[in-house]
Design a protein around this motif. Sequence first.
Motif, PDB file in Angstrom:
ATOM      1  N   PHE A  43       0.851  -1.183   0.000  1.00 35.31           N
ATOM      2  CA  PHE A  43       0.000   0.000   0.000  1.00 35.31           C
ATOM      3  C   PHE A  43       0.889   1.236   0.000  1.00 35.31           C
ATOM      4  CE2 PHE A  43      -2.135  -3.591   1.750  1.00 35.31           C
ATOM      5  CZ  PHE A  43      -3.387  -3.554   1.153  1.00 35.31           C
ATOM      6  N   GLU A  44       0.505   2.244  -0.792  1.00 37.64           N
ATOM      7  CA  GLU A  44       1.368   3.405  -0.971  1.00 37.64           C
ATOM      8  C   GLU A  44       0.555   4.608  -1.434  1.00 37.64           C
ATOM      9  OE1 GLU A  44       4.116   2.390  -4.136  1.00 37.64           O
ATOM     10  OE2 GLU A  44       2.502   1.500  -5.319  1.00 37.64           O
ATOM     11  N   ALA A  45       1.146   5.795  -1.265  1.00 44.70           N
ATOM     12  CA  ALA A  45       0.617   6.991  -1.908  1.00 44.70           C
ATOM     13  C   ALA A  45       1.001   6.928  -3.381  1.00 44.70           C
ATOM     14  CB  ALA A  45       1.233   8.234  -1.263  1.00 44.70           C
ATOM     15  N   ILE A  46       0.192   7.534  -4.251  1.00 38.02           N
ATOM     16  CA  ILE A  46       0.542   7.456  -5.672  1.00 38.02           C
ATOM     17  C   ILE A  46       1.504   8.561  -6.081  1.00 38.02           C
ATOM     18  CG2 ILE A  46      -1.708   6.430  -6.155  1.00 38.02           C
ATOM     19  CD1 ILE A  46      -2.371   8.949  -7.781  1.00 38.02           C
ATOM     20  N   HIS A  47       1.709   9.558  -5.204  1.00 37.57           N
ATOM     21  CA  HIS A  47       2.616  10.648  -5.581  1.00 37.57           C
ATOM     22  C   HIS A  47       4.063  10.260  -5.300  1.00 37.57           C
ATOM     23  CE1 HIS A  47       3.190  11.648  -1.342  1.00 37.57           C
ATOM     24  NE2 HIS A  47       1.869  11.666  -1.181  1.00 37.57           N
ATOM     25  N   GLY A  48       4.984  11.104  -5.752  1.00 39.84           N
ATOM     26  CA  GLY A  48       6.404  10.827  -5.602  1.00 39.84           C
ATOM     27  C   GLY A  48       6.983  11.342  -4.296  1.00 39.84           C
ATOM     28  N   SER A  49       8.321  11.297  -4.196  1.00 38.18           N
ATOM     29  CA  SER A  49       9.014  11.629  -2.949  1.00 38.18           C
ATOM     30  C   SER A  49       9.257  13.125  -2.768  1.00 38.18           C
ATOM     31  CB  SER A  49      10.347  10.879  -2.874  1.00 38.18           C
ATOM     32  OG  SER A  49      11.170  11.235  -3.981  1.00 38.18           O
ATOM     33  N   SER A  50       9.072  13.909  -3.825  1.00 31.77           N
ATOM     34  CA  SER A  50       9.121  15.383  -3.750  1.00 31.77           C
ATOM     35  C   SER A  50      10.256  15.892  -2.864  1.00 31.77           C
ATOM     36  CB  SER A  50       7.778  15.907  -3.236  1.00 31.77           C
ATOM     37  OG  SER A  50       7.670  17.298  -3.398  1.00 31.77           O
ATOM     38  N   PRO A  51      11.515  15.587  -3.209  1.00 30.86           N
ATOM     39  CA  PRO A  51      12.633  15.960  -2.332  1.00 30.86           C
ATOM     40  C   PRO A  51      12.752  17.462  -2.067  1.00 30.86           C
ATOM     41  CG  PRO A  51      13.417  15.122  -4.466  1.00 30.86           C
ATOM     42  CD  PRO A  51      11.960  14.828  -4.384  1.00 30.86           C
ATOM     43  N   LYS A  52      12.252  18.293  -2.979  1.00 35.77           N
ATOM     44  CA  LYS A  52      12.353  19.746  -2.775  1.00 35.77           C
ATOM     45  C   LYS A  52      11.500  20.219  -1.587  1.00 35.77           C
ATOM     46  CE  LYS A  52      13.412  20.934  -7.579  1.00 35.77           C
ATOM     47  NZ  LYS A  52      12.946  21.654  -8.802  1.00 35.77           N
ATOM     48  N   ARG A  53      10.497  19.420  -1.210  1.00 34.79           N
ATOM     49  CA  ARG A  53       9.623  19.811  -0.091  1.00 34.79           C
ATOM     50  C   ARG A  53       9.966  19.082   1.199  1.00 34.79           C
ATOM     51  NH1 ARG A  53       3.505  20.484  -2.580  1.00 34.79           N
ATOM     52  NH2 ARG A  53       4.022  22.046  -4.150  1.00 34.79           N
ATOM     53  N   ALA A  54      11.011  18.263   1.153  1.00 31.54           N
ATOM     54  CA  ALA A  54      11.367  17.467   2.331  1.00 31.54           C
ATOM     55  C   ALA A  54      11.902  18.356   3.450  1.00 31.54           C
ATOM     56  CB  ALA A  54      12.416  16.427   1.951  1.00 31.54           C
ATOM     57  N   MET A  55      11.723  17.890   4.702  1.00 30.28           N
ATOM     58  CA  MET A  55      12.265  18.522   5.905  1.00 30.28           C
ATOM     59  C   MET A  55      11.659  19.896   6.179  1.00 30.28           C
ATOM     60  SD  MET A  55      14.449  16.163   6.797  1.00 30.28           S
ATOM     61  CE  MET A  55      15.525  16.953   7.994  1.00 30.28           C
TER      62      MET A  55
END
Length: 313
Positions: A260-272
Motif C-alpha cells: 500500500f502506498e501513496a501514488i505521488h512521488g518523494s518530492s525531495p524539494k519539499r522534504a524537511m
Amino acid sequence: MPEKIPIAIARGDGIGPEIMEATLHVLESAGAPLLIQEVEIGEKVYLSGNPTGIESKTWEIIRSSKAFLKAPITTPIGKGFKSLNVTIRTMLGLYSNVRPCISYSPFIPTKHPLMDVVIIRENEEDLYTGIEYRQTPEVTSAIKLISEPGSKKIIHYAFKYAQMNGRKKVSCFLKDNIMKISDGLFHKVFDEVAKEYPDITHDHWIVDIGAAKLASTPEIFDVIVMPNLYGDILSDIAAQITGSVGLVGSANIGDHGAMFEAIHGSSPKRAMQNLANPSALILASVLMLVYLGQGEKASLIHNAWLSTIESGI
C-alpha cells in the motif's frame, strides 16, 4: 488484547519519512493492532552500491508480513537503476493496482464533484517488464507483453471488485484498433470474462477517446480496468481531476501479499519542511486495514480524515 498483525513499513525518501510518521501516529491513535517492522529501501540502498534499491534480507521481512506500507522513494537518475516499485510488484506477484479516485467537493475544489471512479491496473506485464533493445545505433525497441493468464487475472479481479463493492459497471480502455494482437487479446479476454458476471454492465473504449471522456465526464465511469501503461497514466490523470494526486492512496494486491502506498512521488524539494500533506499515505493505510480485515479501524480513520477535510484543514 487482539493479536497484533505483522506489517512491514518503509519510511522512504524525500517527504516519505514525514508523511509516514504522521500516518503511523494516526494508526496508533486509532488503536490499529499492528506489529510494525521497519525496512530500509530506496535511495540510500541504491547509493550504497545496490542497483535494485533493496537488500535480500529485506525481502524476507516483507514476505513474512501480512502487508507492506511504503512511503514514496527516490530512484537515482541514470543508467543501471531499476524502478523499485516495479521490482516489488513483480517479485511479490502483486498483479492488481487499485486506485480509488473520488471527489471530495465542495471541501476540495474540483471541476468534477460527482466523480467516483476506481482504476484497476494490471501490474506485471505490458511495457513495464522493461525488455528493451538497441537494434541499431539509431533504432531502439521495447517489447509489450500481454498474456492471456495475466489478462484473465486482472479482469476477473476488476469484476469481483465491482461485485464486492456494489459497483454497477466495468469499463475497459485499450488501443486494439492499432495493436490488434496484444491489446486485441486483452479485449477478447475482457469480453469472455464479462459473460461470467451478468449482473455487472460492461463496455469497451479506445483509450484515447476513453481518456478524453474520463477527463470531461468522469461520472459516466465506475470501475475501469486497463493494461499496465494506460492504467499508470490514466490513474494519475483521474486522481488529479478529483482535486489532487496528493490525495489518492493505492493498493497493490496479489494472491499472497499486498503493498500500500501513496501514488505521488518523494518530492525531495519539499522534504524537511513539514509541509507535505500525508493524506494519500493515510488513505493508503485505510485500504491496508480493510485488506487486513480491520474494517472498524479503517472506518474510524477514514471518517476522521473526512471530518478534518470538512472542517477546512
